[in-house]
Design an enzyme around this catalytic site. Structure first.
Site, short mmCIF file in Angstrom:
data_model
loop_
_atom_site.label_atom_id
_atom_site.label_comp_id
_atom_site.label_asym_id
_atom_site.label_seq_id
_atom_site.Cartn_x
_atom_site.Cartn_y
_atom_site.Cartn_z
CB THR A 105 -3.71 -5.94 -0.76
OG1 THR A 105 -2.64 -5.75 -1.69
CG2 THR A 105 -4.97 -5.33 -1.38
CE1 TYR A 129 -6.11 -9.29 -3.86
CE2 TYR A 129 -4.38 -7.69 -4.29
CZ TYR A 129 -4.94 -8.65 -3.48
OH TYR A 129 -4.35 -8.97 -2.29
C1 UD1 Z 1 1.59 -9.04 -4.67
C2 UD1 Z 1 0.41 -9.89 -4.31
C3 UD1 Z 1 -0.80 -9.04 -4.21
C4 UD1 Z 1 -0.53 -7.90 -3.24
C5 UD1 Z 1 0.70 -7.11 -3.64
C6 UD1 Z 1 1.03 -6.05 -2.59
C7 UD1 Z 1 0.24 -12.17 -5.03
C8 UD1 Z 1 -0.01 -13.13 -6.15
N1 UD1 Z 1 0.22 -10.89 -5.34
O1 UD1 Z 1 1.36 -8.51 -5.97
O2 UD1 Z 1 -1.87 -9.83 -3.78
O3 UD1 Z 1 -1.61 -7.04 -3.21
O4 UD1 Z 1 1.79 -8.01 -3.74
O5 UD1 Z 1 2.08 -5.22 -3.06
O6 UD1 Z 1 0.45 -12.54 -3.90
N2 UD1 Z 1 7.35 -9.84 -11.65
C9 UD1 Z 1 8.16 -10.13 -12.73
N3 UD1 Z 1 8.19 -11.44 -13.18
C10 UD1 Z 1 7.48 -12.45 -12.59
C11 UD1 Z 1 6.65 -12.14 -11.48
C12 UD1 Z 1 6.59 -10.81 -11.03
O7 UD1 Z 1 8.82 -9.27 -13.28
O8 UD1 Z 1 7.55 -13.61 -13.05
C13 UD1 Z 1 7.34 -8.45 -11.10
C14 UD1 Z 1 6.00 -7.76 -11.11
O9 UD1 Z 1 5.77 -7.08 -12.31
C15 UD1 Z 1 6.15 -6.84 -9.89
C16 UD1 Z 1 7.02 -7.64 -8.92
O10 UD1 Z 1 7.72 -8.58 -9.74
O11 UD1 Z 1 6.84 -5.66 -10.23
C17 UD1 Z 1 6.26 -8.40 -7.87
O12 UD1 Z 1 5.23 -9.17 -8.50
P1 UD1 Z 1 4.39 -10.28 -7.72
O13 UD1 Z 1 5.30 -11.13 -6.91
O14 UD1 Z 1 3.51 -10.95 -8.72
O15 UD1 Z 1 3.52 -9.45 -6.70
P2 UD1 Z 1 2.56 -8.17 -6.93
O16 UD1 Z 1 1.97 -8.14 -8.28
O17 UD1 Z 1 3.30 -6.97 -6.44
#
Ligand code: UD1
Length: 313
Positions: A105, A129
Site C-alpha cells: 500500500t 495498517y
Molecule cells: C485507502 C485504502 C488504504 C490504502 C490507501 C492508499 C481502503 C479502505 N483504504 O486509504 O488501504 O492504503 O488508500 O493511499 O481501501 N474521506 C473523507 N470522507 C469519507 C471518506 C474518506 O473525507 O467519507 C477522505 C479521507 O480523509 C482521505 C480520502 O478521502 O483524505 C480518501 O480516503 P479513503 O477512501 O478512506 O482511503 P484512504 O484512507 O486514503
C-alpha cells in the site's frame, strides 16, 4: 481479488484457485476457478491446500485495510496482515511456489517526503495498517533472499476505486469507508451526507489528496507483474496514475456523474490519515508491460456509482 480473478480468467490460460475466508468478500464475486473457503490463520489447512494443488504462483491480497480501524485495533492488523502473511510466505516457499505477488500500500510512505513519491523514498507509516504492510514487505524480501527459485513482486496500491465497466464485480463490503463509495451512497440517499474528514491539510483546498486508480487497471498490473517475474528479478512497484485529486474534487466528480447534489458536511480529520499521497508511476510504466486504460476520475466515479445503484436495487 475478484477483479484479478476476472482479469486472469478472461485473458490467460492459468488454472485459478481462490482461498478466502469471506470476511469482507463474496463467493459470487469469484467468476473463475475453484473456490476454497478457508482462513489464512488456519495454517494446517492452508498447508494441505498447497500440498494438494502445487501452485506456481501466489497472489496475496488477504488483509484488513482500514487506516482508522488499525489505529484502534493494531493487533488485529499485525496478526492478520503481518503474522498470517509470514506464514503464507513460509508455506509458499516450502511448497516450491516460484512467484509471489503481494498487495502492499501507499500507506507505507506515511506523509511522503516528496510528491509524487518514488519506490525508494523514505517510508514512515502513520498508522498500524501501513506498518503491518511494510513489515510484510521486509519479511518477503528477506525470505526471498534466503530461498532458491522464489521471486516476489510487491505492488504498492494507491487508492483503488471504481467497478468492473460491465458491472459484474465491484465492492460489496458493508459499511465500507472508501471516499468514492461513500459519496456514491450519499448520491443514492443511502447515507444522510458525505462527511469531509479535515479541511486544514496543506493542500490546494485543504482536503486530503489521493491518487485514485481504477480497479480494472490495478488488476491488469498483476498480470504484468507475473509476466515480469518470468524474466526479471524481484521488484517493488507503485500502482497509481501519478495524479492527485482532493476530497472536494472527488465529490464534484461524483455529483457530476450521478446528477445528484447530495449534502456535504465538513468535520474533523480521521486518525492516521495522511495529507497527500500521489504515486510516481514511472517505474512500473518503464519496466513492465502495464498499460493503464482508465486514467479518468469521472469514469472511476461513474463505474463506482453505477455499481452502487445496481447492488442497491
Ligand atoms: C485507502 C485504502 C488504504 C490504502 C490507501 C492508499 C481502503 C479502505 N483504504 O486509504 O488501504 O492504503 O488508500 O493511499 O481501501 N474521506 C473523507 N470522507 C469519507 C471518506 C474518506 O473525507 O467519507 C477522505 C479521507 O480523509 C482521505 C480520502 O478521502 O483524505 C480518501 O480516503 P479513503 O477512501 O478512506 O482511503 P484512504 O484512507 O486514503
Amino acid at each position: 481479488g475478484s477483479h484479478v480473478v476476472k482479469h486472469f480468467g478472461e485473458n490467460t490460460p492459468h488454472n485459478i484457485t481462490v482461498v478466502d475466508n469471506l470476511s469482507s468478500g463474496f463467493k459470487e464475486a469469484v467468476l473463475y476457478g475453484e473456490f476454497i473457503h478457508e482462513d489464512l490463520a488456519s495454517t494446517g489447512k492452508i498447508e494441505e491446500i498447497f500440498a494438494r494443488k502445487k501452485f506456481d504462483a501466489v497472489i496475496h491480497f488477504a488483509a484488513n485495510i482500514e487506516v482508522e480501524e488499525s489505529v484502534r485495533k493494531p493487533l488485529k492488523y499485525y496478526k492478520n496482515n503481518t503474522v498470517n502473511s509470514a506464514n503464507l510466505i513460509d508455506i509458499s516457499i516450502k511448497h516450491n511456489v516460484r512467484y509471489f505477488i503481494f498487495s502492499s500500500t501507499a500507506a507505507v510512505y506515511g506523509n511522503p517526503e516528496r510528491i509524487p513519491v518514488k519506490e525508494d523514498d523514505f517510508k514512515e507509516p502513520l498508522n498500524p495498517y501501513g506498518m503491518s504492510k511494510l513489515m510484510t514487505e521486509r519479511i518477503l524480501q528477506d525470505a526471498a533472499k534466503a530461498a532458491e527459485n522464489f521471486k516476489y513482486c510487491i505492488f504498492r496500491y494507491f487508492n483503488v476505486a471504481g467497478a468492473d465497466g460491465s458491472l459484474r464485480v465491484g465492492q460489496r463490503t458493508p459499511n465500507a469507508t472508501h471516499l468514492i463509495k461513500a459519496a456514491s451512497q450519499a448520491a443514492l440517499g443511502m447515507r444522510d451526507a458525505l462527511y469531509i474528514y479535515g479541511t486544514s491539510y496543506n493542500t490546494s483546498d485543504g482536503t486530503g489528496v489521493r491518487d485514485y486508480i481504477h480497479v480494472d487497471d490495478l488488476a491488469a498490473a498483476h498480470r504484468a507483474g507475473l509476466e515480469y517475474l518470468e524474466n526479471h528479478d524481484s521488484d517493488i512497484f507503485n500502482c497509481g496514475y501519478g495524479k492527485g485529486y482532493s476530497v472536494k474534487e472527488v465529490i464534484a466528480a461524483v455529483k457530476k456523474v450521478s446528477g445528484v447534489d447530495f449534502k456535504v458536511v465538513e468535520t474533523s480529520p480521521r486518525a492516521g490519515d495522511a495529507s497527500i499521497i500521489v504515486a510516481d508511476n514511472s517505474k512500473i510504466l518503464e519496466k513492465t508491460a502495464w498499460k493503464p486504460e482508465h486514467d479518468d476520475i469521472e469514469y472511476i466515479c461513474k463505474t463506482a456509482f453505477e455499481w452502487e445503484r445496481k447492488i442497491k436495487a
